[in-house]
Scaffold this motif. Sequence first.
Motif, short mmCIF file in Angstrom:
data_model
loop_
_atom_site.label_atom_id
_atom_site.label_comp_id
_atom_site.label_asym_id
_atom_site.label_seq_id
_atom_site.Cartn_x
_atom_site.Cartn_y
_atom_site.Cartn_z
N GLU A 92 4.43 10.51 -13.36
CA GLU A 92 3.38 9.50 -13.26
C GLU A 92 2.96 8.98 -14.65
O GLU A 92 2.39 7.88 -14.75
CB GLU A 92 2.16 10.06 -12.53
CG GLU A 92 2.44 10.34 -11.06
CD GLU A 92 1.21 10.82 -10.31
OE1 GLU A 92 0.09 10.56 -10.79
OE2 GLU A 92 1.38 11.44 -9.25
N VAL A 130 9.16 3.58 -3.75
CA VAL A 130 9.43 4.55 -2.69
C VAL A 130 10.94 4.73 -2.53
O VAL A 130 11.69 3.75 -2.48
CB VAL A 130 8.81 4.08 -1.36
CG1 VAL A 130 9.23 5.00 -0.21
CG2 VAL A 130 7.29 4.06 -1.47
N VAL A 142 1.03 6.13 -3.27
CA VAL A 142 1.54 4.92 -3.89
C VAL A 142 0.44 3.90 -4.05
O VAL A 142 0.32 3.24 -5.11
CB VAL A 142 2.71 4.33 -3.04
CG1 VAL A 142 3.08 2.94 -3.55
CG2 VAL A 142 3.92 5.25 -3.12
N ILE A 159 2.38 10.08 1.11
CA ILE A 159 3.13 9.28 0.13
C ILE A 159 2.60 7.86 0.08
O ILE A 159 2.40 7.29 -1.01
CB ILE A 159 4.64 9.28 0.49
CG1 ILE A 159 5.26 10.67 0.28
CG2 ILE A 159 5.38 8.22 -0.33
CD1 ILE A 159 5.38 11.09 -1.15
N PRO A 202 5.37 2.47 -9.32
CA PRO A 202 5.92 3.36 -8.29
C PRO A 202 6.87 2.64 -7.35
O PRO A 202 6.68 1.48 -6.99
CB PRO A 202 4.67 3.86 -7.55
CG PRO A 202 3.62 2.85 -7.83
CD PRO A 202 3.91 2.31 -9.19
N ILE A 235 8.82 9.33 -4.36
CA ILE A 235 8.33 8.33 -5.30
C ILE A 235 9.08 8.48 -6.62
O ILE A 235 9.25 9.59 -7.13
CB ILE A 235 6.82 8.47 -5.58
CG1 ILE A 235 6.02 8.32 -4.29
CG2 ILE A 235 6.36 7.43 -6.60
CD1 ILE A 235 4.53 8.54 -4.49
#
Length: 392
Positions: free
Chosen positions: A349, A360, A391, A387, A358, A183
């Motif tokens: 974050e 990937v 997300v 993950i 976010p 991420i």
Amino acid sequence: MRRTRSKQVKQERIDYRMGILSSLDEVDARQWNALIARQPQPTPFLRHEFLSALAATQCTTERTGWVPRFVTLVDATSGALAALAPLYVKSHSYGEYVFDWAWADAYQRNGLDYYPKLVCAVPFTPVEGTRLIAVDEAARRQLAASIITLAEQSDVSSLHVLFPTTDEADTLAALGMMLREGIQFHWVNQGYRDFEDFLSTLEQKKRKNIRAERRKVHDAGVTMRRVRGQEATDDDWRFFTRCYRQTYREHFSSPYLNLEFFRAIGASMPENLLLIIAERAGRPIASSLVFYQRDEQTGSTQTGGTLYGRYWGAVEHVPCLHFETAYYQPLEFCIEEKLAVFEGGAQGEHKMARGFMPKVTHSAHWLGHPAFADAVGRFLDNEANLIEAHVD
């Protein structure tokens, strides 16, 4: 591993000569950069100038654990460069941003060597972009197969392709490599008129916090100066390097890059560089370096492109100065220059509170030991589920 080798590969009536180069001096810079420019996701970090500067300033050497082994495919008939991959032999896992330390530890506990390994990546640069650089899909597939075969035939534990495009990840998966997700946090320019227009799209609490952070910096008597690469002086690069080293010192770590490297890219690719320097009482106290690349120019206007957040440091503490220097000033630059995306780099974050969302990312992995490959495969399946949930 031998320094160079070549073999004939037949693919759709085209003969390729495969080469393994220990230096970019062995390939024409214009051919290299022209091939980079044709890719779906080119980045300035794959340019001949950037990778050459890393080697020339001793940042990627056997001593630092990054030994260049660039793989190329050359059209046997025309002699033109048809494909390339930035491959390195690694003796550790530093500077990759896709963490496999637990894998290395498991190998060691079982009496096996995890290093050396092969990594297809841009050193010290967690930026997604084309890794299998080729003239067409046929050459791209051949390149992918070639680097996997190279790993199988070399004295390495594994092969890792870091931050490839989604399409490249699919190609590598089809050839048997295991995929891993990560991420990052990216900001997307929705055609904002100015910074206040961007703030108006955020919820009230975020708007309030950002304005308060910027006000603290202003009230501390700090002013900001943006210096494009073409305008940067040697004093600017010296100060930035001092800030860069200070950040590593505060994290009890050793910096990967040096003043000679920053000078080199400042001279060879200034159009991709922006220094942001914070000053108080007439002297610099903090700095950040961002890279940017515009989309191809259309007509008389230039719109689109990507800004990449890279390095930051300060020699004097001012509350919220990091956010102003490394986020808000680059965001303003994106809006003013009509750049489409600001990639904030690895992790973080806290960037969501500043309008980032976010994204990937991918990596692909081949492990030569069957039992470990099976165990890592199960781990990656579980990690992918985590993950996806994270997300969401």
